[in-house]
Design an enzyme around this catalytic site. Structure first.
Site, short mmCIF file in Angstrom:
data_model
loop_
_atom_site.label_atom_id
_atom_site.label_comp_id
_atom_site.label_asym_id
_atom_site.label_seq_id
_atom_site.Cartn_x
_atom_site.Cartn_y
_atom_site.Cartn_z
N THR A 264 0.83 -1.22 0.00
CA THR A 264 0.00 0.00 0.00
C THR A 264 0.85 1.25 0.00
O THR A 264 0.44 2.29 -0.52
CB THR A 264 -0.93 -0.03 1.24
OG1 THR A 264 -1.85 -1.10 1.06
CG2 THR A 264 -1.69 1.27 1.42
N THR B 272 1.69 -4.20 4.34
CA THR B 272 1.52 -4.50 5.77
C THR B 272 1.05 -5.94 6.01
O THR B 272 1.25 -6.48 7.09
CB THR B 272 0.50 -3.55 6.42
OG1 THR B 272 -0.76 -3.68 5.75
CG2 THR B 272 0.97 -2.11 6.38
N ASP B 273 0.41 -6.56 4.99
CA ASP B 273 -0.30 -7.81 5.26
C ASP B 273 0.61 -8.97 5.66
O ASP B 273 0.25 -9.76 6.53
CB ASP B 273 -1.16 -8.20 4.06
CG ASP B 273 -2.39 -7.30 3.94
OD1 ASP B 273 -2.75 -6.66 4.95
OD2 ASP B 273 -2.99 -7.25 2.86
C1 SIN Z 1 -0.99 -2.96 2.83
O1 SIN Z 1 0.15 -2.75 2.46
O2 SIN Z 1 -1.47 -2.34 3.82
C2 SIN Z 1 -1.91 -3.97 2.21
C3 SIN Z 1 -1.43 -4.51 0.92
C4 SIN Z 1 -0.16 -5.29 1.04
O3 SIN Z 1 0.09 -5.92 2.07
O4 SIN Z 1 0.60 -5.29 0.06
#
Ligand code: SIN
Length: 330
Positions: free
Chosen positions: A17, A97-98
């Site tokens: 993200t 973040t995932d």
């Molecule tokens: C994010 O980064 O918050 C979600 C998408 C990902 O993990 O690439």
């Protein structure tokens, strides 16, 4: 300002993200992750120029839900190459973040350098009003450029906090304050150019780790225990040749009687079975909610099921015989 004496930090971008793009700046969901290139991410943070000299590389452009073990191997090897250079003082990895906590822990256990390695990410796409990525990136580079960050293993800089890769986990689906280290707490803070550590990590990592990334990874999977669970998944995994299974157990790693029997049978087939908890905090004690000695299972301690899987993959790939030992050490 004479910048030639500034630390040199490599920024390796993988997507997420932080590199996300939405058609409308009011959108913080429904965007596409991993589309903005590393040069554009860096251009958005002018203050970086007074913190470090930056070397940038685009390693991947993915949504981190699609992270693969092959990409982990590529990333870890590139980090080791860069940190072996005298002219690189630290590395920042931008990530989604995932699965950030899985990549961070994998690197924590496999990178062979005491120089700082810092992961960061964002909860809002780069096009959003109040995007959190630029400040997180600046803070991550600030930590990677700090001598105080050396020797502490892989770190995660997010929302002004510094966490250890071992303990950090994503705890919110939407908040910019999305990461916690549930049982142990954060390591320190980074704010306005200041890096302040409050505690350190005692479990083995990086240069003290026996593990290295692999060209081929063993099949290690996660199953959960829940009301009315059947043994179908475990039996299918054993039939498919699984080498390790992590159980996301209830409570203190307890397991439904049906699952317990299926896993005891799997252990007899040579599968390494680790009990973790689906609760999200607390630890799983050896011989606590299940008799590991009798079942031939291993307790995960404070590692959540996803991190326990990372350690179990490395242990199986290295033919570790006493798997409980590595869960007690790392
Ligand atoms: C994010 O980064 O918050 C979600 C998408 C990902 O993990 O690439």
């Amino acid at each position: 300002m004479n910048t030639s004496s500034l630390p040199r930090v490599a920024v390796l971008a993988t997507g997420g993200t932080i590199a996300g793009q939405a058609g409308d700046s009011s959108k913080t969901a429904g965007y596409k992750a991993g589309v903005v290139g590393v040069d554009k991410l860096l251009d958005a943070v002018h203050a970086l120029g007074s913190v470090a000299r930056i070397h940038a590389e685009q390693i991947a452009s993915i949504d981190s839900k699609d992270m693969s073990a092959a990409l982990w191997t590529q990333l870890a090897r590139r980090i080791d190459e860069l940190l072996a250079q005298d002219d690189i003082d630290g590395v920042v990895v931008t990530h989604g973040t995932d699965t950030l906590e899985e990549t961070a822990y994998l690197l924590h256990l496999t990178v062979k350098s005491a120089k700082p390695v810092v992961l960061t990410a964002a909860m809002r796409p780069s096009t959003a009003l109040s995007a959190d990525g630029p400040l997180n990136l600046l803070n991550a580079v600030t930590v990677a450029a700090s001598k105080d960050a050396a020797g502490k293993g892989v770190l995660v800089a997010f929302n002004n906090q510094i966490h250890s890769a071992r303990d950090v986990t994503k705890t919110s689906t939407y908040a910019v304050d999305a990461f916690r280290s549930p049982e142990t707490g954060l390591l320190g803070f980074v704010q306005d150019g200041r890096v302040e550590f409050q505690r350190t990590v005692v479990r083995a990592h990086t240069v003290a780790s026996e593990f290295a990334v692999a060209d081929r990874w063993p099949m290690v999977e996660i199953v959960a225990s829940y009301a009315d669970v059947s043994r179908v998944t475990v039996d299918a995994l054993v039939a498919a040749g699984v080498r390790g299974i992590v159980v996301a157990g209830t409570g203190n790693g307890s397991m439904h009687a049906v699952l317990t029997q299926a896993l005891a049978d799997a252990v007899k087939q040579g599968v390494a079975v680790v009990r973790a908890s689906r609760v999200g905090s607390g630890h799983v004690m050896r011989n606590g909610a299940a008799n590991d000695d009798a079942l031939g299972t291993v307790s995960a301690g404070t590692l959540n099921p996803y991190k326990a899987r990372v350690l179990l993959m490395l242990a199986v790939a290295s033919n570790v015989q006493d798997v409980q030992r590595v869960f007690d050490v790392y």
